[in-house]
Design a protein around this motif. Structure first.
Motif, mmCIF file in Angstrom:
data_model
loop_
_atom_site.group_PDB
_atom_site.id
_atom_site.type_symbol
_atom_site.label_atom_id
_atom_site.label_comp_id
_atom_site.label_asym_id
_atom_site.label_seq_id
_atom_site.Cartn_x
_atom_site.Cartn_y
_atom_site.Cartn_z
ATOM 1 N N MET A 28 0.737 -1.234 -0.312
ATOM 2 C CA MET A 28 0.338 -0.258 -0.235
ATOM 3 C C MET A 28 0.731 1.075 -0.095
ATOM 4 S SD MET A 28 -2.806 1.124 2.681
ATOM 5 C CE MET A 28 -3.987 -0.175 2.314
ATOM 6 N N GLN A 29 0.680 2.241 -1.192
ATOM 7 C CA GLN A 29 1.176 3.322 -0.952
ATOM 8 C C GLN A 29 1.071 4.515 0.298
ATOM 9 O OE1 GLN A 29 0.484 5.678 -4.774
ATOM 10 N NE2 GLN A 29 2.215 7.401 -4.224
ATOM 11 N N LEU A 30 2.089 4.913 1.036
ATOM 12 C CA LEU A 30 1.922 5.389 2.330
ATOM 13 C C LEU A 30 2.499 7.003 2.506
ATOM 14 C CD1 LEU A 30 1.792 2.492 4.566
ATOM 15 C CD2 LEU A 30 -0.017 4.636 3.976
ATOM 16 N N ARG A 31 3.179 7.338 1.182
ATOM 17 C CA ARG A 31 4.291 8.436 0.765
ATOM 18 C C ARG A 31 3.658 9.034 -0.452
ATOM 19 N NH1 ARG A 31 9.590 8.087 3.768
ATOM 20 N NH2 ARG A 31 9.082 6.928 6.021
ATOM 21 N N PHE A 32 3.081 9.871 -0.541
ATOM 22 C CA PHE A 32 2.838 10.801 -1.661
ATOM 23 C C PHE A 32 3.726 12.109 -1.924
ATOM 24 C CE2 PHE A 32 -0.646 8.310 -0.041
ATOM 25 C CZ PHE A 32 -1.064 7.682 -1.408
ATOM 26 N N ASP A 33 3.346 12.677 -2.976
ATOM 27 C CA ASP A 33 3.601 13.750 -3.584
ATOM 28 C C ASP A 33 2.800 14.791 -4.218
ATOM 29 O OD1 ASP A 33 5.714 15.493 -4.194
ATOM 30 O OD2 ASP A 33 6.694 14.795 -6.028
ATOM 31 N N PRO A 34 1.641 14.979 -3.896
ATOM 32 C CA PRO A 34 0.965 16.725 -4.398
ATOM 33 C C PRO A 34 1.662 17.574 -5.645
ATOM 34 C CG PRO A 34 0.667 16.943 -2.592
ATOM 35 C CD PRO A 34 1.263 15.474 -2.246
ATOM 36 N N ILE A 35 2.207 17.955 -4.632
ATOM 37 C CA ILE A 35 2.749 18.959 -5.675
ATOM 38 C C ILE A 35 3.009 18.780 -7.147
ATOM 39 C CG2 ILE A 35 5.031 21.064 -5.311
ATOM 40 C CD1 ILE A 35 5.452 20.252 -2.286
ATOM 41 N N THR A 36 4.130 18.315 -7.046
ATOM 42 C CA THR A 36 3.953 17.378 -8.426
ATOM 43 C C THR A 36 3.834 16.633 -9.389
ATOM 44 O OG1 THR A 36 6.359 15.825 -7.802
ATOM 45 C CG2 THR A 36 6.577 18.451 -7.977
ATOM 46 N N GLU A 84 0.595 14.973 -10.431
ATOM 47 C CA GLU A 84 -0.994 15.580 -10.870
ATOM 48 C C GLU A 84 -2.127 14.358 -10.282
ATOM 49 O OE1 GLU A 84 -1.338 16.660 -15.178
ATOM 50 O OE2 GLU A 84 -0.208 18.560 -15.183
ATOM 51 N N ASP A 85 -1.738 13.299 -10.964
ATOM 52 C CA ASP A 85 -2.836 12.006 -10.442
ATOM 53 C C ASP A 85 -2.363 12.134 -9.330
ATOM 54 O OD1 ASP A 85 -3.403 12.129 -12.696
ATOM 55 O OD2 ASP A 85 -1.850 10.849 -13.559
ATOM 56 N N ASP A 86 -1.863 12.318 -7.803
ATOM 57 C CA ASP A 86 -1.488 11.909 -6.614
ATOM 58 C C ASP A 86 -2.595 12.040 -6.522
ATOM 59 O OD1 ASP A 86 1.060 11.304 -4.717
ATOM 60 O OD2 ASP A 86 0.316 13.093 -4.038
ATOM 61 N N GLU A 87 -3.579 13.057 -6.189
ATOM 62 C CA GLU A 87 -4.687 13.338 -5.361
ATOM 63 C C GLU A 87 -5.429 11.873 -5.140
ATOM 64 O OE1 GLU A 87 -8.284 15.614 -3.799
ATOM 65 O OE2 GLU A 87 -6.859 16.312 -5.118
ATOM 66 N N ASP A 88 -6.362 11.128 -6.138
ATOM 67 C CA ASP A 88 -6.425 9.760 -6.785
ATOM 68 C C ASP A 88 -6.353 8.665 -6.136
ATOM 69 O OD1 ASP A 88 -8.543 12.175 -8.508
ATOM 70 O OD2 ASP A 88 -7.373 11.846 -9.932
ATOM 71 N N ARG A 89 -5.129 8.836 -5.912
ATOM 72 C CA ARG A 89 -4.390 7.843 -5.238
ATOM 73 C C ARG A 89 -4.598 7.801 -3.516
ATOM 74 N NH1 ARG A 89 -0.410 7.879 -9.745
ATOM 75 N NH2 ARG A 89 1.022 9.570 -7.933
ATOM 76 N N PHE A 90 -4.381 9.057 -3.923
ATOM 77 C CA PHE A 90 -4.125 8.999 -1.946
ATOM 78 C C PHE A 90 -5.641 8.714 -1.554
ATOM 79 C CE2 PHE A 90 -5.886 12.631 0.904
ATOM 80 C CZ PHE A 90 -5.713 11.098 2.082
ATOM 81 N N LEU A 91 -6.976 9.255 -2.628
ATOM 82 C CA LEU A 91 -8.032 9.059 -1.796
ATOM 83 C C LEU A 91 -8.798 7.060 -2.130
ATOM 84 C CD1 LEU A 91 -10.030 11.552 -3.951
ATOM 85 C CD2 LEU A 91 -9.918 11.720 -0.911
#
Length: 656
Positions: free
Chosen positions: A1-9, A11-18
């Motif tokens: 499970m991905q637990l580290r994200f990078d919303p700055i760079t 664009e698809d980061d938020e979808d994976r986070f949700l």
């Protein structure tokens, strides 16, 4: 499970986070039901608020939780953003504790059980503080402030507020929305000034007050004028004013300079802006220094910007050059050096605004004359502030992409302050890169007379409290002595500018009135040091003799003997170890210097100074003896000082 994200760079980061968020919280809810019997999912719900905060406001690393995270979430963000009664903080704190325990229990938390225990203990310790913060209206954001403001319905009956919602019992969503609608209607019906008071308090909360222990002495008009004469900003604005002439020059509909005028202006003003290849410049606002000069000039009323024309301000040319420099520097600090910049990315806008807002904090330590700081130290501090305010940058995988530009922008910021003659930068190295851009490194920064004239109101607004001496000529003796003792004022300024129309006896009397009544050893030492600087012991003698009946008797006796105004035998009974204690107490924060001063005094003493000191009744004696016991390199003397400290404590206890 991905637990580290990078919303700055990404664009698809938020979808994976949700997706991860929902999966993670579903698992946590099942775990909490088993672990705590949390059938209603309250702990999981509060943990979800924390997870959302981690992604949207924190570092977006769900497997890393620190005490700083918990404090920021519970003591700052929740009180500002979460519209709930104060005791809701208990549940939010439980949510944080539940989250870290769950993450550790499932092997996902960096640091494991030890980190979880540390954070959980910390959360338990600050829960009461979190409850208090949730109820502190000074911490509320706009939405929460609107919900907390006392309001009446159209028939005059009070509407439920944030703190009385519990009195309504169970309410449906429709009922809650109706309460919200009624409150918004009632708020919008308030007079404008009352609405503005509520929203301004939320947008611009009062800063925490920080007391500073120096007296700020305003510089002389001559010093400010000499500083303004070196200002590149004044020179550029004067050149712009001359270029505009009597009738002004046309500008675009957005207030920018005509493209046909840009090259001439850059050359005439000497802004140093790099012009792009012909045909590539879309607007003069892409040239940062030219735009800054025009913006500051308009804010200072040096120019007026009309719909299609820029012209010289009606009173500008008649103002003295020193006043023009002051107004331009004041306008620069008020606007911010980056106010008119094209940011390039949306993220840099709040970051550069933060750097602009930080200028009073970076410069306030330079207010005392003669102070200086390593520029790299100031920039390191500013970068750390950016990391704290934007943790998603400071800890994200792309952090190096941001800290480098931040440092470059800070060097540009201080370069602009130097351009306005607000600071001097010495020894800064610069290097031109392959792309033609200039990089800076190192250097020492000092404040100027212009900065000391302009900065105080900005420093006060930023939360700093310090005494000011705007009119040196008529200041009272205590303020003068304090300013001298703290290094805010040079003796030459006092001799040349303070009460110049008074007689020497009147000036010395004003100074000796301070040690006659003060309990502050720094003021006693400062007063007699200032008497030496004034250099008229005969005029000072009558006032100094009156001090022989005060706590400053030892200082007075030694002064009289030193200047041949008394025989040692006549005043010997007034001399005690107190003068040495006063001087040593001023060096408690510099133990090596204190030990060196004591050693010099002890070498020339006829008796045992340490043994004499323990029987001396002065508040600073114990602290001095304890410090000497740690700092003296001579082990025998250090042990004697520690023994004397114990004897002094017993002596004081027996005297009570």
């Amino acid at each position: 499970m991905q637990l580290r994200f990078d919303p700055i760079t990404d664009e698809d980061d938020e979808d994976r986070f949700l997706v991860v968020r929902d999966e993670l919280l579903d698992e946590l809810a099942t775990w909490a039901e088993t672990r705590f019997g949390d059938i209603e999912g309250e702990r999981a719900g509060s943990a979800g608020v924390f997870v959302d905060w981690k992604y949207g406001y924190g570092d977006a690393q769900l497997d890393v939780v620190t005490r700083h995270d918990a404090a920021e979430f519970l003591l700052e963000w929740c009180p500002r953003k979460v519209s709930a009664p104060a005791d809701a903080a208990v549940g939010l704190a439980a949510g944080v504790a539940t989250y870290v325990e769950f993450m550790a229990d499932t092997g996902r938390l960096e640091g494991g059980a030890a980190t979880a225990a540390e954070v959980m203990t910390f959360v338990a310790d600050i829960t009461d503080d979190a409850v208090a913060a949730m109820g502190d209206v000074s911490k509320f954001g706009i939405a929460k402030s609107l919900f907390a403001t006392p309001l009446d319905s159209s028939d005059g009956s009070p509407l439920p507020d944030l703190f009385s919602l519990d009195d309504l019992g169970d309410v449906t969503d429709d009922e809650f929305q109706e309460v919200l609608r009624q409150r918004m209607d009632a708020f919008n019906a308030l007079p404008f000034d009352e609405r503005k008071r509520v929203t301004d308090a939320a947008i611009h909360p009062a800063p925490m007050r920080v007391p500073l222990s120096f007296v700020h002495v305003h510089p002389s008009d001559d010093d400010v004028a000499a500083c303004v004469a070196t200002s590149e900003l004044v020179r550029m604005v004067d050149a712009l004013v001359e270029w505009l002439g009597g009738s002004g020059r046309p500008v675009t509909g957005t207030g920018a300079f005509k493209l046909t005028d840009v090259a001439e202006l850059v050359d005439l003003l000497g802004t140093g802006d790099r012009l792009p290849p012909e045909g590539k410049l879309r607007t003069s606002r892409e040239l940062p220094i030219l735009t800054l000069v025009a913006t500051v000039a308009e804010h200072a009323d040096a120019v007026d910007l009309l719909t299609t024309k820029m012209r010289v301000g009606s009173e500008w040319s008649s103002r003295p050059v020193a006043e023009r420099g002051f107004l331009l520097a004041d306008a620069l600090l008020d606007l911010g050096a980056f106010e008119s910049w094209e940011y390039g990315t949306q993220l840099f806008e709040p970051m550069l605004e933060l750097l602009d807002d930080g200028v009073p904090h970076w410069l306030v330590g330079l207010l005392p004359p003669g102070t200086e700081m390593e520029l790299d130290d100031v920039i390191d501090m500013a970068v750390e502030v950016c990391r704290e305010q934007f943790p998603m940058i400071g800890r994200s995988p792309s952090t190096d992409l941001w800290t480098g530009p931040i440092r470059n922008h800070l060097h540009e910021l201080f370069g602009i302050l130097e351009m306005a003659a607000l600071v001097e930068i010495h020894g800064r190295r610069e290097e031109t890169g392959p792309d033609g851009t200039t990089r800076h490194d190192g250097g020492v920064i000092r404040g100027t007379a212009l900065m000391r004239a302009v900065l105080p109101p900005f420093a006060h607004a930023a939360g700093y409290d310090f005494d000011e001496l705007p009119d040196l000529a008529e200041a009272d003796g205590e303020v003068i002595v304090m300013a001298y003792a703290t290094g805010a004022l040079d003796a030459s300024d006092i001799v040349g500018r303070w009460r110049t129309g008074a007689t020497p006896s009147e000036r010395t009397a004003a100074i000796t009135s301070v040690p006659a009544t003060t309990d502050d050893p720094g003021l006693r030492v400062g007063a007699f040091g200032l008497l030496e600087e004034l250099g008229d012991p005969v005029a000072a003698e009558p006032a100094v003799r009156q001090l022989l009946d005060t706590p400053a008797a030892s200082h007075a006796a030694l002064y009289l003997v030193a200047h041949g105004l008394a025989e040692p035998a006549d005043v010997d009974g007034f001399v005690t170890i107190g003068v040495l204690v006063d001087h040593l107490s001023l060096l408690l924060d510099e133990p090596e210097l204190m030990a060196e001063m004591f050693a010099d005094a002890n070498d020339g003493a006829a008796g045992d100074l340490i043994d004499e000191m323990w029987r001396h009744d002065q508040p600073e004696t114990l602290a001095v003896l304890e410090a000497l016991g740690k700092a003296l390199p001579d082990k025998r003397l250090a042990k004697a000082a520690r023994t004397s400290a114990m004897k002094h404590r017993s002596w004081l206890a027996n005297r009570r």
